[in-house]
Every structure is written in C-alpha cells, then in structure tokens.
Design a protein around this motif. Structure first.
Motif, PDB file in Angstrom:
ATOM      1  N   ILE A   1      -9.328  10.765   4.753  1.00  0.00           N
ATOM      2  CA  ILE A   1      -9.101  10.374   3.364  1.00  0.00           C
ATOM      3  C   ILE A   1     -10.460  10.371   2.672  1.00  0.00           C
ATOM      4  O   ILE A   1     -11.336   9.586   3.025  1.00  0.00           O
TER       5      ILE A   1
ATOM      6  N   VAL B   1      -6.242  13.402   0.346  1.00  0.00           N
ATOM      7  CA  VAL B   1      -5.734  13.430   1.717  1.00  0.00           C
ATOM      8  C   VAL B   1      -5.369  14.876   2.012  1.00  0.00           C
ATOM      9  O   VAL B   1      -4.486  15.439   1.367  1.00  0.00           O
TER      10      VAL B   1
ATOM     11  N   LEU C   1      -4.215   4.752   4.162  1.00  0.00           N
ATOM     12  CA  LEU C   1      -4.252   5.052   2.738  1.00  0.00           C
ATOM     13  C   LEU C   1      -4.099   3.781   1.899  1.00  0.00           C
ATOM     14  O   LEU C   1      -4.828   3.583   0.918  1.00  0.00           O
TER      15      LEU C   1
ATOM     16  N   ARG D   1      -7.351   1.982   1.951  1.00  0.00           N
ATOM     17  CA  ARG D   1      -8.389   2.651   1.150  1.00  0.00           C
ATOM     18  C   ARG D   1      -8.143   2.478  -0.346  1.00  0.00           C
ATOM     19  O   ARG D   1      -9.089   2.345  -1.120  1.00  0.00           O
TER      20      ARG D   1
ATOM     21  N   VAL E   1      -3.919   9.466  -5.892  1.00  0.00           N
ATOM     22  CA  VAL E   1      -3.903   9.999  -4.532  1.00  0.00           C
ATOM     23  C   VAL E   1      -3.403  11.441  -4.617  1.00  0.00           C
ATOM     24  O   VAL E   1      -2.325  11.694  -5.167  1.00  0.00           O
TER      25      VAL E   1
ATOM     26  N   ILE F   1      -2.376  14.496  -2.196  1.00  0.00           N
ATOM     27  CA  ILE F   1      -2.062  14.847  -0.814  1.00  0.00           C
ATOM     28  C   ILE F   1      -1.909  16.359  -0.736  1.00  0.00           C
ATOM     29  O   ILE F   1      -0.996  16.934  -1.335  1.00  0.00           O
TER      30      ILE F   1
ATOM     31  N   ILE G   1       4.730   6.992   1.086  1.00  0.00           N
ATOM     32  CA  ILE G   1       3.330   6.898   0.665  1.00  0.00           C
ATOM     33  C   ILE G   1       3.247   6.769  -0.855  1.00  0.00           C
ATOM     34  O   ILE G   1       2.478   5.957  -1.377  1.00  0.00           O
TER      35      ILE G   1
ATOM     36  N   SER H   1       1.673   3.608  -2.776  1.00  0.00           N
ATOM     37  CA  SER H   1       0.575   3.849  -3.717  1.00  0.00           C
ATOM     38  C   SER H   1       0.911   3.294  -5.092  1.00  0.00           C
ATOM     39  O   SER H   1       0.061   2.685  -5.748  1.00  0.00           O
TER      40      SER H   1
ATOM     41  N   THR I   1       0.620   9.314  -7.130  1.00  0.00           N
ATOM     42  CA  THR I   1       0.523  10.309  -6.062  1.00  0.00           C
ATOM     43  C   THR I   1       0.925  11.687  -6.575  1.00  0.00           C
ATOM     44  O   THR I   1       1.935  11.833  -7.263  1.00  0.00           O
TER      45      THR I   1
END
Length: 137
Positions: A6, A15, A33, A36, A45, A47, A66, A70, A77
């Motif tokens: 990450i 990520v 995650l 972090r 984020v 990905i 996720i 988040s 995300t």
C-alpha cells in the motif's frame, strides 16, 4: 503469506494487487488498508487490478467490502485496470461493486478522487454561514 503493498501518494493510497488473492491475503489487505487510512488520514484509495486475470465472486466481494470499510473511514475507493474479461465475469456473476467507482488507469482513478474531494470541499464551503448573515445587529 504475501502482503499487498500500500503506497501513499499525496492524499491517496495506491494498492497494486500483483498476486493471486487468497482468502488470507484478502483479509490481511482489508485490515492493512483500514489501518493505513486511519494512520495517514488519506481520503482516497485506488486499487489497481491490472495484474489480475480472473476476478471471482470472492475477490468481487472483497473489493466491495474494502470500499465499504474505506467509506466508513472517509475515503473513496476507485478500482482501476479492469480487463474486459474481468468486467464480463463480474457482470455474469451478478456482482455489483457497490460504492466503488472504476477507471481505466491509475492516473484517471486519481483524477476521479481529486475531483470528488474538490466537489465535497466546495459543498462544505457553500454550507458554511456567511459572516454577514450570522452577525447580530
């Protein structure tokens, strides 16, 4: 057990999934995650799943989880690098990636997050009362 790296780039965590996602790796990624996001205060984020040839229902659910985690931690995300075959598989499996925006590449994903944050900041400014309207005579 392999860990997914990450990276922090400005206000965004990147990520890049370069390994096959086992159950244990996915759970560890979710925990890493979340930690972090809290530790850095990042609001985005990205990905990158470019290296994944196949996304099964487990990985699809993991991406949704996720995104939900988040969002609760005030981070948006964006999933990037989805191959056409992966998109087709997700649709055929009936998986909707709730709460996840998608983009073709990392650069576009970072732009989406920056744009969303700018819009949110502008809305916050609009919601603040003006000094003239709140001052008492």
């Amino acid at each position: 057990m392999e860990r997914v790296p990450i990276l922090k780039i400005g206000d965004i965590l990147l990520v890049s999934i370069q390994v096959d996602m086992s159950d244990q790796t996915a759970v560890q990624l979710q925990e890493d995650l979340a930690e972090r996001i809290v530790a850095t205060g990042c609001h985005g984020v990205v990905i990158d799943i470019t290296a994944l040839d196949i996304v099964d229902s487990f990985v699809g659910r993991m991406l949704s989880t996720i995104a939900s985690i988040s969002k609760v931690l005030d981070a948006e995300t964006v999933v990037v690098g989805m191959r056409p075959a992966v998109a087709i598989t997700l649709v055929e499996l009936g998986l909707s990636l709730n709460g996840i925006r998608t983009a073709l590449n990392v650069e576009r994903g970072m732009e989406l997050i920056a744009s969303a944050r700018a819009d949110e900041y502008a809305e916050d400014l609009d919601d603040e009362p003006d000094a003239e309207t709140t001052a008492s005579p």
